[in-house]
Design an enzyme around this catalytic site. Structure first.
Site, PDB file in Angstrom:
ATOM      1  N   GLU A   1       0.811  -1.209   0.000  1.00 52.99           N
ATOM      2  CA  GLU A   1       0.000   0.000   0.000  1.00 52.99           C
ATOM      3  C   GLU A   1       0.854   1.272   0.000  1.00 52.99           C
ATOM      4  OE1 GLU A   1      -2.876   0.275   3.104  1.00 52.99           O
ATOM      5  OE2 GLU A   1      -4.077   1.721   1.993  1.00 52.99           O
ATOM      6  N   ASP A   2       1.934   1.253   0.737  1.00 48.27           N
ATOM      7  CA  ASP A   2       2.659   2.507   0.973  1.00 48.27           C
ATOM      8  C   ASP A   2       3.997   2.638   0.259  1.00 48.27           C
ATOM      9  OD1 ASP A   2       0.590   3.121   2.638  1.00 48.27           O
ATOM     10  OD2 ASP A   2       1.608   2.469   4.461  1.00 48.27           O
TER      11      ASP A   2
END
Ligand code: MN
Length: 715
Positions: free
Chosen positions: A76-77
């Site tokens: 996600e990051d």
């Protein structure tokens, strides 16, 4: 901040073999991916996955889980890709990390509190590996522990509320009470800071006194149990603030009135010792009956086991006890995870594994499962059995029974959405209306004002709401159709008698006619003409009150219209779907008999005519006048059919044929026979038969007669 070596040490204790290198590699990968990122606390971002992995090590999860925890935020990051994760760490790690990422992307912003249960179930259902939800819970726990670094109060409250509504109940359901308690307590602190601080102060106020009390009770119990040769551990603890607060609110009590803010836990070696201790306590102090719970005999679905009892203590105070074995205590802390950590069961000694046989027992009562993976899968299915969770395009969540289709979903949204549904998209793609919806699908319904429900939908919708709304719509349509038909017929008939139907509608005479026929209103009366229940002439007769004079005219007119069609009483041998008590007659053209496919045709004024489906006249009918009918198999009737027999003339032929037909149970109504010059005979019979089967038999037997060479049914 926890370091990777601490985690490796923890895991090595319960996982003494090689294979820790996957954790090492995950750590290095995660450190690289998150390099340069910082948490709101100012710490390096890596501290977060490390903490989460540490928590999983605390509940003794397998190396795959711990490695996945270290990687849980990289998709996600960071720049990391699924392909890369799979290549380096294998499909299992990817599956878990992708699962956690999927959950993180869900947006509950528009969700209402009343939907919390659906959201919880959906999260669980989407975590098709229980380790996904365990990582998610640890992730949330660490985020709650560091919630103070969020600058905006609104944000803090939102996260705390979500924790209370969604994540704490999930932890509870999975039996991970340690995590559940901390989540609740922390959320409570942020949502109700004043009450929280109040409680902390009140608990601290008499702290010394209470600690003394705890010590007294502990010592007393230990002594008592030792006298009875019971080795035990006694713990005294404050209940956590959230549950005290909850109790004050729900029972409307002041803090001083809550006596049992302290709970005692007695931990023993065997189950029989637990019951022994229970007996001792109850002999010592008077138990409060309704507070007694035997979760050993009847474990909670999440495997929690313990005896709970509350007694009136020496000072008249309530004392709450939990009595359990060491194994049960472990399960109470880490719940379902306690079982998961035994996945690699071969590393654990038999004694411990055996202690878990009761867990298997619970499951084996329902399904026969031995493989722990399958076991967990079943627990998962068991916790949320028969529902799927669907997103609306706005992100709201709706729950539907398993097997539900877009039509069910459409009716769930609104009756009009269902009635006007023309198509559906699942996750942006057009799909057939009878597709089966799956948890996590985003479903969009396409509507058109011109569209309306189809009878076919009844074949695949599964919700009561959709079914009843579709039926209702069809009923209304049929009524409207009968209404316009009835109006048309009345109009015509009234004109014949020089009456104006439309102007009569508002007159008193018409009201009387409505009463006379026992209807609620004029519409129902007119509709019943369309259905064929009553004739326009019956209405005319009532309206004009010229019963006598019209009677003759009616019959003569009827005869004129019907012609040679014999007026028949409604045959109960056929029923019209959705309508009872309709005037029915059978088409002279095709003479259907039971067992043959039939269809109904709404005539102008004389009810419904039954034709065979393949009758030429039926094929010519306009579809909107066609109506579904079916044979009423309970009724024993006989039906006329025409048959034609080709034969050569011989003495006694006619007598033989007649005897043959009668012998086979059919009545002869009429017969016309022609003998040609060449000696060939054509005999046409009208006979009465019970059904298609019966007719077949009669024809077959006739063929066996000497000199008969062909027998056919006349269409
Ligand atoms: Mn995270």
């Amino acid at each position: 901040m926890i370091r990777i070596n601490d985690i490796l040490d923890k895991v090595a204790k319960y996982h003494p073999e090689d294979g820790l290198d996957i954790i090492d590699r995950a750590y290095i990968y995660s450190a690289k991916a998150h390099a340069g990122q910082v948490r709101l606390s100012g710490e390096p971002y890596l501290s977060h996955p490390l903490e989460v992995a540490g928590m999983l090590a605390d509940i003794k999860l397998d190396t795959i889980s711990v490695a996945s925890a270290l990687l849980h935020d990289v998709l996600e990051d960071t720049e990391a890709t699924e392909e890369e994760i799979e290549k380096i760490f294998g499909p299992e790690v990817l599956h878990i990390v992708a699962g956690v990422t999927k959950l993180s992307k869900l947006n509950f912003s528009s969700a209402q509190v009343r939907e919390a249960e659906s959201i919880r179930k959906m999260l669980l259902a989407m975590s098709n590996d229980i380790r996904v939800i365990l990582i998610k819970l640890a992730d949330r726990l660490h985020n709650m522990r560091t919630l103070q670094f969020h600058k905006s109060e609104e944000k803090r409250r939102k996260i705390a509320q979500e924790t209370l509504d969604i994540y704490a109940p999930i932890a509870s359901r999975l039996g991970i009470y340690k995590v559940k308690n901390e989540l609740e307590n922390t959320a409570f602190k942020y949502l109700h800071p004043d009450e929280y601080n109040n409680l902390v102060n009140m608990v601290n106020r008499d702290k010394e006194q209470r600690e003394k009390y705890i010590e007294t009770v502990k010592t007393f119990i230990k002594k008592k149990l030792n006298e009875n040769n019971l080795e035990c551990e006694v713990l005294g603890r404050y209940k956590h603030f959230h549950s005290i607060h909850h109790k004050m609110i729900s029972q409307n009590l002041a803090f001083e009135e809550i006596y049992d803010i302290i709970a005692f836990r007695i931990i023993l070696d065997t189950i029989s010792q637990c019951y022994e201790v229970l007996g001792l306590l109850h002999a010592l102090w008077k138990p409060i009956d309704i507070k007694f719970k035997d979760y050993i005999g009847r474990p909670k679905p999440n495997m929690y086991q313990s005896l709970h009892t509350t007694v009136i203590g020496p000072y008249g105070e309530r004392i709450e006890f939990q009595i359990r074995t060491r194994e049960m205590d472990k399960v109470a802390k880490s719940g379902i995870a306690a079982h998961w950590s035994y996945k690699e069961g071969k590393h654990f000694d038999k004694k411990i594994t055996n202690a878990y046989s009761w867990i298997k027992n619970i499951i084996e009562n329902q399904v026969n499962v031995r493989d722990p993976n399958e076991f967990l899968e079943n627990v998962r299915l068991d916790l949320f059995p028969d529902e799927v969770y669907i997103f609306t395009p706005n992100g709201d969540i709706k729950s539907l029974p398993k097997g539900a289709t877009p039509i069910d979903f459409a009716y769930l949204i609104h009756t009009e959405v269902g009635n006007q549904c023309v198509g559906a998209k699942i996750n942006g793609r057009m799909v057939p209306l009878k597709s089966v919806l799956k948890t996590g699908n985003t479903v969009e319904i396409i509507t058109s004002k011109k569209h309306h429900p189809s009878k076919d939908w009844l074949n695949f919708v599964i919700t009561v709401k959709a079914r009843s709304r579709i039926r209702q719509w069809i009923k209304i349509q049929e009524k409207e159709r009968s209404l316009s038909l009835g109006r048309e017929m009345c109009d015509k008939a009234f004109r014949k008698y020089n009456l104006n139907f439309n102007s009569l509608l508002k007159k008193e005479e018409m009201k009387q006619a409505v009463n006379h026929f026992g209807f609620k209103n004029v519409e129902d009366l007119i509709a019943s003409v369309g259905y064929g229940k009553i004739t326009p002439l019956q209405i005319i007769r009532t309206v004009t009150r010229q019963t006598e004079t019209l009677a003759d005219e009616e019959s003569s007119l009827l005869n004129k219209i019907i012609g040679r069609v014999k007026k028949k009483k409604p045959k109960p041998g056929v029923t019209v779907k959705g309508i009872d008590d309709v005037l029915l007659k059978f088409g002279k053209c095709c003479m259907p008999v039971p067992g043959e496919p039939i269809t109904g045709y709404i005539t102008r004024g004389f009810g419904v005519t039954i034709h065979r489906v393949n009758c030429v006249n039926a094929l010519k009918m306009s579809p909107e006048r066609q109506i579904e009918v079916e044979w009423n198999i309970e009724v024993e009737e006989t039906y006329p059919v025409k048959i034609l027999v080709h034969s050569f003339d011989r003495v006694g032929l006619m007598a033989d044929m007649a005897a043959n037909i009668t012998k086979n149970g059919a009545n002869i109504n009429s017969v016309i026979s022609n003998t040609r010059d060449d000696g060939s005979v054509e005999s046409s019979f009208t006979i009465f038969v019970k059904n298609a089967e019966h007719l077949k038999k009669v024809l077959k037997e006739l063929k066996k007669i000497k000199m008969v060479h062909d027998v056919i049914r006349i269409k």
